[in-house]
Design an enzyme around this catalytic site. Structure first.
Site, short mmCIF file in Angstrom:
data_model
loop_
_atom_site.label_atom_id
_atom_site.label_comp_id
_atom_site.label_asym_id
_atom_site.label_seq_id
_atom_site.Cartn_x
_atom_site.Cartn_y
_atom_site.Cartn_z
N SER A 22 41.11 44.56 50.08
CA SER A 22 40.34 45.05 49.09
C SER A 22 40.57 46.84 49.16
O SER A 22 40.47 46.86 50.45
CB SER A 22 38.75 45.52 49.32
OG SER A 22 38.20 45.65 48.03
N SER A 24 38.80 48.33 47.76
CA SER A 24 37.35 49.83 47.08
C SER A 24 37.32 50.35 48.37
O SER A 24 36.81 51.03 47.59
CB SER A 24 36.03 48.39 46.89
OG SER A 24 36.48 47.25 45.76
N LYS A 73 28.76 36.00 44.49
CA LYS A 73 28.38 36.83 43.11
C LYS A 73 26.88 35.60 42.73
O LYS A 73 26.12 36.18 42.21
CB LYS A 73 29.21 36.53 42.62
CG LYS A 73 29.88 37.89 42.61
CD LYS A 73 30.72 38.65 40.98
CE LYS A 73 31.78 39.01 42.06
NZ LYS A 73 33.02 40.10 40.45
N ASP A 109 30.21 44.22 36.89
CA ASP A 109 31.75 43.03 36.27
C ASP A 109 32.49 43.26 34.65
O ASP A 109 32.79 43.86 34.24
CB ASP A 109 31.73 41.97 36.90
CG ASP A 109 32.02 41.26 38.23
OD1 ASP A 109 32.57 42.23 38.99
OD2 ASP A 109 31.87 40.96 39.03
N ALA A 134 33.41 30.05 35.53
CA ALA A 134 32.38 30.31 35.31
C ALA A 134 31.48 30.56 36.44
O ALA A 134 30.60 30.56 36.90
CB ALA A 134 31.32 28.21 34.96
N GLY A 135 32.08 31.27 37.27
CA GLY A 135 31.81 32.00 38.07
C GLY A 135 30.84 32.93 38.01
O GLY A 135 30.53 33.83 36.82
N GLY A 136 30.57 34.15 39.51
CA GLY A 136 30.07 35.50 39.21
C GLY A 136 30.84 36.54 38.27
O GLY A 136 29.90 36.76 36.97
N MET A 210 45.51 33.93 43.40
CA MET A 210 44.84 35.11 44.14
C MET A 210 45.52 34.95 45.10
O MET A 210 45.81 33.95 45.91
CB MET A 210 43.59 35.26 44.23
CG MET A 210 43.18 36.38 45.27
SD MET A 210 41.69 36.11 45.77
CE MET A 210 40.62 36.58 44.42
#
Length: 289
Positions: A22, A24, A73, A109, A134-136, A210
């Protein structure tokens, strides 16, 4: 200014698995330094089975806020005291604000994604979106796209135990926003092809592609990617996913999740600090290459 962690430094963090890739921490810590804020942002590799202990420990230690990434999430929901309206509608949380001892779940998001679409130079308002997953992240994108005025959304996912729950979500968002939303089986390649043919944008909000599984793609037959279709992948590691390679080969404009990451982070930053992240500086430093 000199940057030094002190006994007064406020803690923020990212929880998820994996998190070692990440950007972030660099993004937030650079922003804290630029604004002279005595905060630090750390990344913790936390799996769902250890989430309760991690959250309770961080709360007890006085953390002022944290982010959630895959796969947490939705798993975070039972540990929260409150949800913001956007998080309640999305049924997922990527940002937690700690206020007066309470954990408040929020989602940035969707805002980050829609800002990234505009940043890439595209207008999808009053147009159709095909959304994979259909996830977070997917539910947050669906909610914000519907709120912002995307005319219709086809959400594709596997027909598994969460199907009915996702169908209820789609119906609820459609009724509250006026956006036409359908839930469809991602294994139905004919329906997927029809949806993409009618759409202005295809958004991959699954983890397929990913790193380290970067050779995978959620689209088996790249011929269904028509020229002029905008292809968006919320994955940013690798920078060019297999889906994006397929899109480029079909002549489709495409972009990854780097700027979604930037702008969702900027919104979380403001939630915790009350100040705007210096997003343009961070964009040039970490997102331009």
């Amino acid at each position: 200014m000199d940057y030094e962690i002190t006994g007064k430094t406020k803690l923020t963090a990212l929880l998820g698995s994996p998190v070692s890739h990440s950007i972030s921490p660099q993004m937030h810590n650079a922003s804290f330094r630029l604004l002279g804020l005595d905060y630090v942002y750390l990344a913790f590799d936390v799996t769902p089975e250890h989430l309760h202990d991690a959250v309770m420990g961080l709360k007890a230690a006085g953390i002022c806020g944290f982010n959630l990434t895959m796969p947490l999430k939705v798993h975070i929901l039972p540990y929260l005291d409150e949800l913001t309206p956007a998080a309640r509608l999305a049924g997922a949380v990527n940002t937690v604000i700690v206020r007066d001892g309470k954990l408040i779940g929020h989602t940035t998001d969707g805002v980050g994604y829609m800002r990234s679409v505009a940043d890439a130079g595209y207008n999808i308002i009053d147009k159709k979106m095909t959304l994979l997953g259909a996830g977070g992240a997917a539910t947050a994108i669906c909610v914000q796209a519907a709120l912002d005025g995307v005319s219709s959304i086809d959400m594709f996912k596997r027909q598994n135990a969460s199907w009915d729950k996702t169908a209820d979500f789609c119906q609820r968002v459609a009724s509250e926003t006026g956006c036409r939303i359908r839930l469809l089986d991602i294994e139905n390649t004919a329906l997927l092809g029809e949806s993409i043919c009618e759409s202005a944008i295809l958004t991959n909000a699954t983890s397929v592609g990913m790193a380290p599984n970067s050779s995978a793609s959620p689209i088996a037959d790249s011929s269904i990617l028509h020229k002029g279709l905008i292809v968006s992948d919320i994955i940013y590691n690798p920078r060019e996913t297999m889906l994006m390679k397929q899109a480029s080969e079909q002549g489709c404009p495409c972009f990854n999740g780097m700027y979604m990451l930037l702008y969702q982070g900027a919104a979380a930053f403001q939630c915790w600090t009350g100040q705007e992240m210096p997003a343009e500086v961070i964009k040039q430093k970490y997102f331009s290459s």
